[in-house]
Write an enzyme that holds these catalytic residues in place. Structure first.
Site, PDB file in Angstrom:
ATOM      1  N   LYS A 102      47.863  37.683  19.316  1.00  0.00           N
ATOM      2  CA  LYS A 102      48.361  37.223  20.616  1.00  0.00           C
ATOM      3  C   LYS A 102      49.686  36.524  20.405  1.00  0.00           C
ATOM      4  CE  LYS A 102      47.125  37.079  25.005  1.00  0.00           C
ATOM      5  NZ  LYS A 102      46.336  38.121  25.697  1.00  0.00           N
TER       6      LYS A 102
HETATM    7  P1  NAD Z   1      50.125  38.284  35.862  1.00  0.00           P
HETATM    8  O1  NAD Z   1      51.188  37.375  35.437  1.00  0.00           O
HETATM    9  O2  NAD Z   1      50.460  39.674  36.243  1.00  0.00           O
HETATM   10  O3  NAD Z   1      49.306  37.639  37.082  1.00  0.00           O
HETATM   11  C1  NAD Z   1      48.749  36.364  37.055  1.00  0.00           C
HETATM   12  C2  NAD Z   1      48.324  36.031  38.479  1.00  0.00           C
HETATM   13  O4  NAD Z   1      47.645  34.780  38.488  1.00  0.00           O
HETATM   14  C3  NAD Z   1      49.495  35.901  39.451  1.00  0.00           C
HETATM   15  O5  NAD Z   1      49.141  36.485  40.684  1.00  0.00           O
HETATM   16  C4  NAD Z   1      49.644  34.393  39.599  1.00  0.00           C
HETATM   17  O6  NAD Z   1      50.244  34.031  40.826  1.00  0.00           O
HETATM   18  C5  NAD Z   1      48.196  33.987  39.534  1.00  0.00           C
HETATM   19  N1  NAD Z   1      47.985  32.579  39.241  1.00  0.00           N
HETATM   20  C6  NAD Z   1      48.606  31.782  38.355  1.00  0.00           C
HETATM   21  N2  NAD Z   1      48.114  30.541  38.422  1.00  0.00           N
HETATM   22  C7  NAD Z   1      47.168  30.548  39.377  1.00  0.00           C
HETATM   23  C8  NAD Z   1      46.296  29.590  39.917  1.00  0.00           C
HETATM   24  N3  NAD Z   1      46.323  28.342  39.493  1.00  0.00           N
HETATM   25  N4  NAD Z   1      45.431  29.984  40.892  1.00  0.00           N
HETATM   26  C9  NAD Z   1      45.402  31.244  41.338  1.00  0.00           C
HETATM   27  N5  NAD Z   1      46.198  32.192  40.871  1.00  0.00           N
HETATM   28  C10 NAD Z   1      47.072  31.857  39.906  1.00  0.00           C
HETATM   29  O7  NAD Z   1      49.039  38.265  34.688  1.00  0.00           O
HETATM   30  P2  NAD Z   1      47.921  39.337  34.381  1.00  0.00           P
HETATM   31  O8  NAD Z   1      48.446  40.287  33.388  1.00  0.00           O
HETATM   32  O9  NAD Z   1      47.325  39.831  35.654  1.00  0.00           O
HETATM   33  O10 NAD Z   1      46.866  38.432  33.606  1.00  0.00           O
HETATM   34  C11 NAD Z   1      45.886  37.654  34.284  1.00  0.00           C
HETATM   35  C12 NAD Z   1      44.792  37.310  33.304  1.00  0.00           C
HETATM   36  O11 NAD Z   1      44.204  38.508  32.796  1.00  0.00           O
HETATM   37  C13 NAD Z   1      45.227  36.518  32.079  1.00  0.00           C
HETATM   38  O12 NAD Z   1      44.172  35.686  31.683  1.00  0.00           O
HETATM   39  C14 NAD Z   1      45.440  37.600  31.033  1.00  0.00           C
HETATM   40  O13 NAD Z   1      45.340  37.109  29.726  1.00  0.00           O
HETATM   41  C15 NAD Z   1      44.294  38.523  31.384  1.00  0.00           C
HETATM   42  N6  NAD Z   1      44.432  39.904  30.930  1.00  0.00           N
HETATM   43  C16 NAD Z   1      45.506  40.672  31.277  1.00  0.00           C
HETATM   44  C17 NAD Z   1      45.543  41.997  30.875  1.00  0.00           C
HETATM   45  C18 NAD Z   1      46.657  42.930  31.294  1.00  0.00           C
HETATM   46  O14 NAD Z   1      46.567  44.134  30.983  1.00  0.00           O
HETATM   47  N7  NAD Z   1      47.680  42.484  31.977  1.00  0.00           N
HETATM   48  C19 NAD Z   1      44.512  42.534  30.099  1.00  0.00           C
HETATM   49  C20 NAD Z   1      43.435  41.721  29.777  1.00  0.00           C
HETATM   50  C21 NAD Z   1      43.405  40.413  30.206  1.00  0.00           C
END
Ligand code: NAD
Length: 409
Positions: A102
């Site tokens: 990571k």
């Molecule tokens: P992203 O940056 O695309 O989206 C994050 C979202 O969370 C945004 O809509 C943001 O406004 C929102 N957010 C931030 N703080 C917040 C809060 N306090 N309350 C409510 N919403 C809030 O990120 P992502 O890629 O969608 O990742 C989200 C989660 O999923 C993370 O934990 C990441 O590690 C995990 N994840 C992502 C992927 C991927 O393929 N992108 C894969 C596995 C896990």
């Protein structure tokens, strides 16, 4: 307890049940390499600022290490370590030939211009290009990073090592990205929801979902669940939340987000606070924003009967205990959001073979992997009377442990 301690807690719990012994336990939990870099870049106004970046490579016994890169002001070494080890277990759960890593940079990307972000990303690669690579460690998008950032990584790495699309996944389609990667985490989550609902005897049609986070994971998950007949009763992002017990008009919400940049102010429902979203009246809660948002207190108030972890580490162990007592089924992150790394693996395979799969193939292969992984975990859970999370860790630790021992210590 922070997310790193939470992952360690889940690992230790499963390792003790498996009786792997202290020596193997220590070996499997310690990271292979932790790198911290200082990234000095020139801002658009001529000022020079230094940012701190991290890359933690946790385990490579099953293949090159794999994991996202996040840009967030609260990124720290311990959190990155926890997320790196989570990747080791996740890649093992879905049985893709990768280890776990990571990365993160302590930065608020909303305060930076595109050019500044590009300079920062290229500097990160300058500092790390020796330890990443298609056969070493392959970054991917995570919170606040996207296909454009991945394109810069590929370009900068290729300047040092020659044309290397397989150094990073989640790239734009025009630059060796994979069809289906953008929606993959949400699509994998959809498959998992379908399987869980089938197991508990509920149809998707009419099942009420609340989704925290409307970024890559949350927005695609909500869109696909809605298209499959699910009713999305609440959604939130960093700007705020909105709820409607009758169900939100998702296409109209997407249009609102496109125009305004956030969920806040959407007219098709009433405003909903961040904690309110987690405890709203729904059948399935999908936390898909940041880690550590559900502690024991919040868990007490959660009304959903099923929690599907779209984010990494949204539930702390104390919350898991509350859920177990309340009979709430928790589908763990290392299964529920593994669709992203699965299609990242497909992207890497396509890059190495210089081929491009069509979207139907990507989606079909993804569904197969998610279903098989769910079945394996379900069967361990039933036969050993374990919650799904512990069963997932048992499966993963077994695979990583065997590979480690076979390779020789
Ligand atoms: P992203 O940056 O695309 O989206 C994050 C979202 O969370 C945004 O809509 C943001 O406004 C929102 N957010 C931030 N703080 C917040 C809060 N306090 N309350 C409510 N919403 C809030 O990120 P992502 O890629 O969608 O990742 C989200 C989660 O999923 C993370 O934990 C990441 O590690 C995990 N994840 C992502 C992927 C991927 O393929 N992108 C894969 C596995 C896990």
């Amino acid at each position: 307890m922070n997310t790193a301690e939470a992952t360690q807690h889940y690992f230790t719990k499963a390792a003790r049940i498996m009786n792997v012994g202290e020596r193997i336990e220590n070996l499997l939990s310690a990271p292979l390499r932790e790198v911290k870099v200082q990234l000095a870049i020139e801002l658009d106004n001529g000022e020079v600022r230094t940012f701190t970046g991290f890359r933690v490579q946790h385990d490579n016994s099953r293949g090159p290490m794999k994991g996202g890169l996040r840009y967030h002001p609260e990124v720290n070494g311990e959190e990155v370590l926890g997320l790196a080890s989570l990747m080791t277990w996740k890649t093992a759960v879905v049985n893709v030939p990768f280890g776990g890593a990571k990365g993160g940079v302590q930065v608020d990307p909303t305060q930076m211009s595109l050019k500044e972000l590009e300079r920062l990303t290229r500097k990160f690669v300058d500092q790390l290009h020796d330890v990443i690579g298609p056969t070493r460690d392959i970054p991917a998008p995570d919170v606040n990073t996207n296909p454009q950032v991945m394109a810069w990584i590929m370009d900068q790495y290729s300047k040092y090592h020659g044309h290397s699309p397989a150094v990073v996944t989640g790239k734009p389609l025009e630059l060796y990205g994979s069809r289906g990667r953008e929606a993959a985490t949400g699509r994998g989550l959809l498959t998992v929801c379908r399987e869980v609902l089938r197991d508990v005897g509920r149809p998707m049609k009419g099942t009420r979902f609340a989704v925290q986070g409307f970024g890559n994971v949350g927005s695609h998950a909500a869109r696909l669940l809605f298209a499959d007949g699910g009713v999305i009763v609440a959604v939130s992002d960093v700007s705020g939340g909105v709820q409607n017990p009758q169900g939100l008009d998702l296409p109209a919400l997407f249009e609102h987000v496109r125009k305004t940049g956030g969920v806040k102010g959407f007219g098709g429902g009433t405003p909903c606070g961040q904690e309110e979203l987690l405890t709203v009246d729904c059948d399935v809660l999908v936390p898909a924003a940041l880690g550590g948002v559900i502690d024991a207190k919040v868990a007490q108030s959660v009304r959903a009967k099923i929690v599907v972890e779209g984010a990494n580490s949204p539930c702390l162990p104390q919350a898991d205990e509350v859920f177990e007592k309340k009979g709430v089924l928790v589908v763990p992150d290392i299964l529920a959001n593994a669709g992203g790394v699965t299609v990242s693996y497909f992207e890497w395979v396509q890059n190495l073979q210089h081929v491009s799969w069509d979207e139907e193939r990507v989606n079909a292969e993804l569904e197969k992997v998610m279903k098989e992984s769910y079945e394996r975990i379900g069967s361990i859970s039933r036969s050993r009377q374990l919650p799904l999370r512990t069963a997932a860790y048992v499966l993963a630790i077994g695979r990583v442990g065997k590979a480690t021992v076979l390779r020789g210590i």
